[in-house]
Design a protein around this motif. Structure first.
Motif, PDB file in Angstrom:
ATOM      1  N   ASN A 176     -13.384   6.851  -5.858  1.00 26.83           N
ATOM      2  CA  ASN A 176     -13.485   6.142  -4.584  1.00 26.83           C
ATOM      3  C   ASN A 176     -13.686   7.168  -3.478  1.00 26.83           C
ATOM      4  N   SER A 219      -8.129   6.012  -5.429  1.00 23.48           N
ATOM      5  CA  SER A 219      -8.190   6.539  -6.797  1.00 23.48           C
ATOM      6  C   SER A 219      -6.819   7.032  -7.243  1.00 23.48           C
ATOM      7  N   HIS A 279      -2.975   1.130  -3.553  1.00 22.88           N
ATOM      8  CA  HIS A 279      -4.008   0.231  -3.052  1.00 22.88           C
ATOM      9  C   HIS A 279      -5.186   0.296  -4.007  1.00 22.88           C
ATOM     10  N   GLU A 280      -5.789  -0.836  -4.279  1.00 21.70           N
ATOM     11  CA  GLU A 280      -6.871  -0.915  -5.274  1.00 21.70           C
ATOM     12  C   GLU A 280      -8.069  -0.020  -4.956  1.00 21.70           C
ATOM     13  N   THR A 281      -8.283   0.339  -3.715  1.00 24.65           N
ATOM     14  CA  THR A 281      -9.446   1.169  -3.363  1.00 24.65           C
ATOM     15  C   THR A 281      -9.134   2.657  -3.359  1.00 24.65           C
ATOM     16  N   GLY A 314     -10.403   5.529   0.061  1.00 26.60           N
ATOM     17  CA  GLY A 314     -10.824   4.191  -0.326  1.00 26.60           C
ATOM     18  C   GLY A 314     -11.182   3.426   0.934  1.00 26.60           C
ATOM     19  N   ARG A 315     -10.416   2.356   1.214  1.00 22.57           N
ATOM     20  CA  ARG A 315     -10.633   1.594   2.453  1.00 22.57           C
ATOM     21  C   ARG A 315      -9.476   1.734   3.432  1.00 22.57           C
ATOM     22  N   GLN A 352      -6.801  11.198  -5.602  1.00 20.45           N
ATOM     23  CA  GLN A 352      -7.811  11.033  -4.572  1.00 20.45           C
ATOM     24  C   GLN A 352      -8.089  12.327  -3.810  1.00 20.45           C
ATOM     25  N   SER A 360       0.795  -1.227   0.000  1.00 22.05           N
ATOM     26  CA  SER A 360       0.000   0.000   0.000  1.00 22.05           C
ATOM     27  C   SER A 360       0.825   1.273   0.000  1.00 22.05           C
ATOM     28  N   ARG A 405      -3.223   7.001  -5.999  1.00 20.65           N
ATOM     29  CA  ARG A 405      -2.524   5.794  -6.421  1.00 20.65           C
ATOM     30  C   ARG A 405      -1.485   6.062  -7.511  1.00 20.65           C
ATOM     31  N   THR A 430     -10.209   8.762   5.567  1.00 14.09           N
ATOM     32  CA  THR A 430     -10.307   7.488   4.881  1.00 14.09           C
ATOM     33  C   THR A 430     -10.180   7.731   3.383  1.00 14.09           C
TER      34      THR A 430
END
Length: 180
Positions: free
Chosen positions: A129, A105, A101-103, A155-156, A108, A45, A91, A153
């Motif tokens: 996200n 953007s 991390h996939e969640t 994403g996750r 972001q 991450s 990301r 937060t």
């Protein structure tokens, strides 16, 4: 350019040896403390090309998420110095803070502020996200002021925001045996 950030021992030593004002002069930028216990839980991450993760001991405050002795910490500072203090998070590689991390953007969020003063904002830059402040979704382009202990937060991935003075207070209040 790889930026070497202070280690746990540097922060701990500084919190013991320095008064609050001097500590804040030495560590000018706010930080994001991951609620994950360690980097292993986040896998890949964090990218270390622009940011590095340190291990900081912080005790859980009332209403705060769990922060373990091995919680990773990221410094909120731009990779490109300039007059306007802006730090991008996402990301994609061009961000100042890259959270792979996939969640999260590609683009972001953005932090804006005044180093040395406790006046920073965060905004979602129109990500796909969610970006949340204290578990409430931020609207795109909505700038929100940040306070010590705010939960962000992306994403996750959850983080707790601290200004330098708030970080000093958390370190100064942490029992010494939790530092090692």
């Amino acid at each position: 350019m790889i930026r070497i950030e202070p280690t746990l021992l540097d922060y701990h030593s500084a919190a013991i040896q320095l008064d609050r004002k001097t500590f804040c002069q030495r560590f000018k930028h706010p930080v994001l403390v991951s609620t994950s216990a360690d980097l292993g839980e986040l896998g890949e991450s964090f990218q270390t090309a622009k940011t590095s993760a340190d291990i900081i001991p912080l005790r859980r405050g009332q209403g705060s998420p769990e922060l373990g002795d091995t919680s990773p910490v990221l410094s909120v500072q731009p990779s490109r110095p300039g007059i306007n203090f802006q730090v991008t998070l996402g990301r994609k590689e061009e961000n100042d803070i890259v959270l792979n991390h996939e969640t999260v953007s590609g683009k972001q969020a953005m932090f804006r502020g005044n180093p040395g003063a406790e006046s920073y904002t965060v905004e979602d830059v129109g990500s796909t996200n969610p970006t949340q402040l204290n578990h409430t979704d931020l609207q795109a382009r909505q700038r929100v002021s940040l306070r010590n202990g705010d939960v962000l937060t992306f994403g996750r991935l959850d983080f707790v925001f601290y200004y330098p003075g708030g970080l000093y207070d958390a370190l100064a209040e942490a029992p010494e045996e939790s530092l090692y």
